[in-house]
Scaffold this active site. Structure first.
Site, PDB file in Angstrom:
ATOM      1  CB  CYS A  79       2.052  -3.907   1.297  1.00  0.00           C
ATOM      2  SG  CYS A  79       3.458  -3.387   1.149  1.00  0.00           S
ATOM      3  CB  CYS A  82       2.803  -0.451   2.098  1.00  0.00           C
ATOM      4  SG  CYS A  82       2.908  -1.271   0.622  1.00  0.00           S
TER       5      CYS A  82
END
Length: 322
Positions: A79, A82
């Site tokens: 991700c 993230c």
């Protein structure tokens, strides 16, 4: 482990009189107990950011939330947002000096928690206060907005639950590092693992790599070696013809597909192995689905996280999961 007494509807539930009274009582009891032993034990700044899994959720999150607000950061290696949000939250956890605890949860390794919190996309940030959960925000939001949210969370914790946070000893970090012996070198253990592999002693190789990782959990060569040795140990006694027939006859049989994926990888058919397991995750539910997902993550370790085939398979897995 099942999270208990958790509400997902936010501040209205956090303000419930009963929950607030119980939390205040617990906090006061904890402070009184600490005072009898000379005051609360201070933690080093590094202890303000922890990794949490399903097995330790009750201890590390639910129980700790009776003394400090716990912020949950749901993330994954693949991700990209993230990777922006995570370091920011970690820096703020240290800057806020114990007024909240940051718990990081890898959704790939903790799918049950992801489902229990109703995560639809990541990064997703929640908080748990006195055993009560509330959503904070989703996505990589601006730092100013994050600070405002954290300030409100801390205010709720203090005013309605009597949570005063953790005592932090900023001088403890250096002394702990000085006392901790330097890791390695591991040449002898790594050579022993290679010798065991050459001799066909997979159990011996696995143990040798585990000995390294027990002292240095992030040692890259040992992590890769362990993943490879465990894979070779699994396929050592297999009859390839039988395994492949079973997989062909039962496309929805997770165990059959997992075994065939191991053979695919050992045979150099990396994309076939990954595709087989992604499809198995898509087709199955419950324990079978989780077993296929976990095996896929283990095979990622064999190839390495930077390999384009791993990156593509992680994206395919994410599409299936989310």
């Amino acid at each position: 482990m099942q999270p208990r007494n958790m509400s997902m509807s936010g501040v209205v539930d956090l303000a419930a009189v009963k929950a607030a009274g119980e939390a205040k009582a617990k906090a006061e009891q904890a402070r009184a107990e600490a005072a009898r032993h000379g005051g609360p034990a201070a933690v080093p700044p590094s202890a303000l950011v922890i990794d949490v899994d399903e097995a330790g959720f009750e201890r590390d999150v639910l129980q700790r939330s009776a003394e400090v607000p716990v912020v949950l950061d749901f993330w994954a290696e693949w991700c990209e947002p993230c990777k922006q949000l995570g370091p920011l939250l970690e820096r703020l956890a240290v800057e806020y000096d114990g007024r909240f605890l940051l718990a990081k949860i890898d959704v790939d390794a903790n799918q049950m928690l992801m489902q229990q919190f109703g995560i639809q996309g990541i990064p997703a940030v929640f908080a748990v206060v006195a055993g009560q959960a509330l959503p904070l925000f989703q996505g990589a939001v601006p730092e100013a907005q994050i600070r405002q949210t954290l300030d409100q969370l801390i205010q709720v914790g203090e005013e309605r639950f009597g949570l005063t946070g953790l005592a932090v000893d900023r001088d403890a970090e250096g002394s702990e590092a000085a006392e901790r012996p330097a890791a390695g070198p591991y040449d002898a253990l790594l050579e022993a693992a290679m010798a065991a592999l050459d001799a066909g002693d997979m159990a011996g190789a696995v143990q040798a790599y585990k000995n390294v990782l027990a002292d240095d959990p992030e040692h890259p060569e040992a992590k890769l070696g362990l993943a490879q040795a465990e894979l070779l140990a699994r396929v050592q006694g297999m009859d390839p013809q039988t395994v492949r027939k079973n997989a062909a006859d039962a496309p929805a049989d997770a165990a059959a597909q997992i075994a065939a994926a191991d053979l695919d990888l050992v045979g150099g058919h990396v994309q076939d192995a990954f595709g087989r397991l992604v499809e198995t995750v898509r087709r199955t539910v419950g324990e079978d689905r989780d077993a296929a997902r976990v095996r896929l993550l283990e095979l990622f370790e064999v190839i390495g996280p930077e390999d384009p085939r791993v990156i593509a398979a992680r994206q395919a897995l994410a599409r299936v999961l989310f």
